[in-house]
Design a protein around this motif. Structure first.
Motif, PDB file in Angstrom:
ATOM      1  N   GLU B  76      39.405  43.908  36.714  1.00 16.41           N
ATOM      2  CA  GLU B  76      40.823  44.229  36.857  1.00 16.41           C
ATOM      3  C   GLU B  76      41.358  43.701  38.183  1.00 16.41           C
ATOM      4  O   GLU B  76      40.632  43.613  39.165  1.00 16.41           O
ATOM      5  N   LYS B  77      42.648  43.372  38.140  1.00 16.91           N
ATOM      6  CA  LYS B  77      43.366  43.031  39.364  1.00 16.91           C
ATOM      7  C   LYS B  77      44.799  43.481  39.187  1.00 16.91           C
ATOM      8  O   LYS B  77      45.420  43.207  38.152  1.00 16.91           O
ATOM      9  N   GLY B  78      45.333  44.138  40.178  1.00 15.07           N
ATOM     10  CA  GLY B  78      46.652  44.739  40.037  1.00 15.07           C
ATOM     11  C   GLY B  78      47.798  43.741  40.043  1.00 15.07           C
ATOM     12  O   GLY B  78      48.836  43.989  39.407  1.00 15.07           O
ATOM     13  N   SER B  79      47.640  42.618  40.722  1.00 18.94           N
ATOM     14  CA  SER B  79      48.736  41.662  40.831  1.00 18.94           C
ATOM     15  C   SER B  79      48.129  40.264  40.995  1.00 18.94           C
ATOM     16  O   SER B  79      47.671  39.898  42.084  1.00 18.94           O
ATOM     17  N   VAL B  80      48.136  39.509  39.910  1.00 20.40           N
ATOM     18  CA  VAL B  80      47.483  38.189  39.946  1.00 20.40           C
ATOM     19  C   VAL B  80      48.386  37.150  40.604  1.00 20.40           C
ATOM     20  O   VAL B  80      49.623  37.281  40.615  1.00 20.40           O
ATOM     21  N   GLN B  81      47.751  36.118  41.125  1.00 17.54           N
ATOM     22  CA  GLN B  81      48.437  34.998  41.748  1.00 17.54           C
ATOM     23  C   GLN B  81      48.087  33.709  41.007  1.00 17.54           C
ATOM     24  O   GLN B  81      47.067  33.642  40.301  1.00 17.54           O
ATOM     25  N   VAL B  82      48.927  32.697  41.219  1.00 19.33           N
ATOM     26  CA  VAL B  82      48.659  31.408  40.575  1.00 19.33           C
ATOM     27  C   VAL B  82      47.259  30.904  40.949  1.00 19.33           C
ATOM     28  O   VAL B  82      46.555  30.313  40.113  1.00 19.33           O
ATOM     29  N   SER B  83      46.843  31.169  42.171  1.00 26.06           N
ATOM     30  CA  SER B  83      45.536  30.706  42.641  1.00 26.06           C
ATOM     31  C   SER B  83      44.357  31.408  41.968  1.00 26.06           C
ATOM     32  O   SER B  83      43.204  30.997  42.155  1.00 26.06           O
ATOM     33  N   ASP B  84      44.630  32.449  41.193  1.00 24.03           N
ATOM     34  CA  ASP B  84      43.567  33.132  40.439  1.00 24.03           C
ATOM     35  C   ASP B  84      43.244  32.420  39.126  1.00 24.03           C
ATOM     36  O   ASP B  84      42.309  32.814  38.418  1.00 24.03           O
ATOM     37  N   SER B  85      43.998  31.412  38.787  1.00 26.85           N
ATOM     38  CA  SER B  85      43.745  30.657  37.554  1.00 26.85           C
ATOM     39  C   SER B  85      42.349  30.037  37.612  1.00 26.85           C
ATOM     40  O   SER B  85      42.038  29.251  38.521  1.00 26.85           O
TER      41      SER B  85
END
Lengths: 111, 114
Positions: B76-85
């Motif tokens: 889980e992650k509460g708020s993903v970022q583009v860099s998490d792709s």
């Protein structure tokens, strides 16, 4: 410099050819591993080695052989390549039971 | 035998969305559990791990809790970022003698859109 270096990064070859993929590490780890990655199948273990004198088959060793030339070097050979060995190949290392560290992979295509 | 089942991808989210990637396992004994991440053109990197029941692994805003009762280790992650792709792999390890062998799930492709 990368801790786990795989060469080549990409290779295209023909059916029946002998191929060698090489892996070297600067981490000083005792254990080294070879995996292949296929779409939808994750990574599957081909061979692993605890030290220079120890080689063990993994889940899918048929058609492959390995050589641990030194603590830092572990090569994977395909004696007579076939198209279904087309895949992304990864080398990994670990120290004892610590998590594994992976190289950047070798993309192998067999025509 | 040992096995790991991950939710199939691809998963596409907007930036700042909540992420869950499901992972369940089957194992004889008491495995250690891992999440690895693979960025484009790179090898796998260890993201987090848990070695016993109820342990929570966390790193870079990602979390996963080792649930023995449900044999699960959901990421889980509460708020993903583009860099998490990236592609995310769940894995388990059962130490066999002096070896540590990993069994991987099939991977989940995550794309985060700006």
């Amino acid at each position: 410099d990368a801790d786990v270096t795989q060469t080549p990064r990409n290779r295209i070859t023909k059916t029946g050819k002998r191929i060698m993929l090489e892996c070297s590490q600067t981490k000083g780890h005792d254990r080294m591993y070879w995996y292949r990655q296929d779409p939808g199948l994750g990574l599957r273990l081909i061979y692993y080695s605890f030290d220079v004198k120890d080689i063990n088959k993994g889940e899918i060793s048929d058609g492959y052989s390995v050589s641990r030339q030194a603590q830092a070097k572990f090569s994977l050979s395909l004696e007579s390549a076939i198209p279904n060995q087309t895949a992304l190949y990864f080398c990994a290392t670990s120290e004892g039971v610590q998590p594994q560290h992976f190289g950047d992979g070798t993309r192998l295509s067999i025509l | 035998g040992n096995s790991v089942t991950q939710m199939e991808g691809p998963v596409t989210l907007s930036e700042e969305a909540f992420l869950t990637i499901n992972c369940t396992y089957t194992a004889t004994g008491y495995p250690s559990l891992f999440w690895y991440v693979q960025y484009p053109g790179e090898g796998l990197q260890l993201l987090l791990k848990a070695t016993k029941a109820d342990d929570k692994g966390s790193n870079k805003g990602f979390e996963a809790t080792y649930r023995k009762e449900t044999t699960s280790f959901h990421l889980e992650k509460g708020s993903v970022q583009v860099s998490d792709s990236a592609v995310y792999f769940c894995a388990l390890s059962l130490d066999s003698g002096s070896a540590r062998q990993l069994t991987f799930g099939s991977g989940t492709q995550l794309t985060v859109l700006p």
